[in-house]
Design an enzyme around this catalytic site. Structure first.
Site, PDB file in Angstrom:
ATOM      1  N   HIS A  19     -10.114  -4.955  -3.349  1.00 54.32           N
ATOM      2  CA  HIS A  19      -8.767  -5.250  -2.858  1.00 54.32           C
ATOM      3  C   HIS A  19      -8.873  -5.705  -1.422  1.00 54.32           C
ATOM      4  O   HIS A  19      -9.665  -5.183  -0.638  1.00 54.32           O
ATOM      5  CB  HIS A  19      -7.868  -4.012  -2.972  1.00 54.32           C
ATOM      6  CG  HIS A  19      -8.500  -2.754  -2.458  1.00 54.32           C
ATOM      7  ND1 HIS A  19      -9.390  -2.024  -3.206  1.00 54.32           N
ATOM      8  CD2 HIS A  19      -8.392  -2.125  -1.270  1.00 54.32           C
ATOM      9  CE1 HIS A  19      -9.803  -0.982  -2.504  1.00 54.32           C
ATOM     10  NE2 HIS A  19      -9.224  -1.019  -1.315  1.00 54.32           N
ATOM     11  N   ASP A  41       0.848  -1.187   0.000  1.00 54.13           N
ATOM     12  CA  ASP A  41       0.000   0.000   0.000  1.00 54.13           C
ATOM     13  C   ASP A  41       0.892   1.249   0.000  1.00 54.13           C
ATOM     14  O   ASP A  41       1.901   1.309   0.691  1.00 54.13           O
ATOM     15  CB  ASP A  41      -0.916  -0.004   1.225  1.00 54.13           C
ATOM     16  CG  ASP A  41      -2.059   0.983   1.088  1.00 54.13           C
ATOM     17  OD1 ASP A  41      -3.214   0.533   0.952  1.00 54.13           O
ATOM     18  OD2 ASP A  41      -1.810   2.207   1.118  1.00 54.13           O
ATOM     19  N   ILE A  42       0.478   2.248  -0.775  1.00 53.41           N
ATOM     20  CA  ILE A  42       1.268   3.483  -0.906  1.00 53.41           C
ATOM     21  C   ILE A  42       1.252   4.295   0.388  1.00 53.41           C
ATOM     22  O   ILE A  42       2.140   5.117   0.622  1.00 53.41           O
ATOM     23  CB  ILE A  42       0.739   4.303  -2.103  1.00 53.41           C
ATOM     24  CG1 ILE A  42       1.795   5.242  -2.641  1.00 53.41           C
ATOM     25  CG2 ILE A  42      -0.533   5.059  -1.750  1.00 53.41           C
ATOM     26  CD1 ILE A  42       1.444   5.836  -4.001  1.00 53.41           C
ATOM     27  N   GLN A  84     -14.534   3.030   1.433  1.00 53.96           N
ATOM     28  CA  GLN A  84     -13.817   2.517   0.254  1.00 53.96           C
ATOM     29  C   GLN A  84     -13.410   3.703  -0.607  1.00 53.96           C
ATOM     30  O   GLN A  84     -14.240   4.584  -0.894  1.00 53.96           O
ATOM     31  CB  GLN A  84     -14.719   1.569  -0.550  1.00 53.96           C
ATOM     32  CG  GLN A  84     -14.016   0.952  -1.748  1.00 53.96           C
ATOM     33  CD  GLN A  84     -14.923   0.028  -2.572  1.00 53.96           C
ATOM     34  OE1 GLN A  84     -16.119  -0.081  -2.290  1.00 53.96           O
ATOM     35  NE2 GLN A  84     -14.356  -0.627  -3.567  1.00 53.96           N
TER      36      GLN A  84
HETATM   37  P1  5GP Z   1      -9.755   1.478   0.428  1.00 53.81           P
HETATM   38  O1  5GP Z   1      -9.878   2.730   1.242  1.00 53.81           O
HETATM   39  O2  5GP Z   1     -10.457   1.641  -0.915  1.00 53.81           O
HETATM   40  O3  5GP Z   1     -10.171   0.236   1.162  1.00 53.81           O
HETATM   41  O4  5GP Z   1      -8.213   1.282   0.181  1.00 53.81           O
HETATM   42  C1  5GP Z   1      -7.528   1.829  -0.907  1.00 53.81           C
HETATM   43  C2  5GP Z   1      -6.058   1.725  -0.575  1.00 53.81           C
HETATM   44  O5  5GP Z   1      -5.331   1.888  -1.767  1.00 53.81           O
HETATM   45  C3  5GP Z   1      -5.582   2.787   0.414  1.00 53.81           C
HETATM   46  O6  5GP Z   1      -5.026   2.148   1.543  1.00 53.81           O
HETATM   47  C4  5GP Z   1      -4.551   3.586  -0.397  1.00 53.81           C
HETATM   48  O7  5GP Z   1      -3.450   3.997   0.394  1.00 53.81           O
HETATM   49  C5  5GP Z   1      -4.150   2.603  -1.473  1.00 53.81           C
HETATM   50  N1  5GP Z   1      -3.746   3.233  -2.718  1.00 53.81           N
HETATM   51  C6  5GP Z   1      -4.414   4.201  -3.405  1.00 53.81           C
HETATM   52  N2  5GP Z   1      -3.752   4.520  -4.529  1.00 53.81           N
HETATM   53  C7  5GP Z   1      -2.654   3.717  -4.565  1.00 53.81           C
HETATM   54  C8  5GP Z   1      -1.580   3.580  -5.510  1.00 53.81           C
HETATM   55  O8  5GP Z   1      -1.493   4.247  -6.543  1.00 53.81           O
HETATM   56  N3  5GP Z   1      -0.622   2.663  -5.218  1.00 53.81           N
HETATM   57  C9  5GP Z   1      -0.678   1.893  -4.081  1.00 53.81           C
HETATM   58  N4  5GP Z   1       0.323   1.024  -3.899  1.00 53.81           N
HETATM   59  N5  5GP Z   1      -1.671   1.995  -3.175  1.00 53.81           N
HETATM   60  C10 5GP Z   1      -2.651   2.897  -3.424  1.00 53.81           C
END
Ligand code: 5GP
Ligand code: ZN
Length: 115
Positions: free
Chosen positions: A101, A31-32, A95
């Site tokens: 993911h 994760d970034i 989300q």
């Molecule tokens: P969500 O909030 O949708 O469950 O999680 C999305 C996740 O994707 C977040 O933890 C965010 O840091 C990660 N993320 C978003 N954009 C990128 C990216 O371009 N690269 C990586 N490696 N992680 C990302």
């Protein structure tokens, strides 16, 4: 590939990622913006926007994601102390990327709350 989906772009190689695993169905990368010492995302190569869109056709793929997560967690040294798998769907779950993911979170004692 779905246009404008950042994770489809990562699958296609158009956006770099720190990849830790790949097979014909899924990829996994760090994760970034890590929320724990180990924070890895497991995503299907197929675009599924959220769990509301997942269908019985995706059953094997979703199971594969879970089993890959357990192998990746073990390879990251998390098996003994444990880890958390999280899959957010929709606004109440916050989300932010609409390509499903599985978050693998570990490497520290996590909050006792699910929220
Ligand atoms: P969500 O909030 O949708 O469950 O999680 C999305 C996740 O994707 C977040 O933890 C965010 O840091 C990660 N993320 C978003 N954009 C990128 C990216 O371009 N690269 C990586 N490696 N992680 C990302
Ligand atoms: Zn996508």
């Amino acid at each position: 590939m779905t246009q404008d989906c950042i994770f489809c772009k990562i699958v296609a190689g158009g956006i770099p990622s720190n990849q830790v695993y790949a097979d014909e169905l899924v990829i996994a990368f760090h994760d970034i913006s890590p929320q724990a010492p180990t924070h890895i995302l497991v995503i299907p190569r197929k675009h599924i926007s959220d769990m509301n869109e997942a269908s019985p056709q995706d059953q094997a793929l979703l199971g594969h994601m879970m089993l890959c997560a357990s192998k990746i967690a073990a390879d990251a040294g998390l098996a003994e102390r444990g880890y958390r798998l999280v899959l957010n769907t929709g606004p109440d779950a916050r989300q932010s990327v609409f390509h499903i993911h599985l978050h693998i979170l570990g490497g520290r004692r996590l909050s006792g709350q699910m929220t």
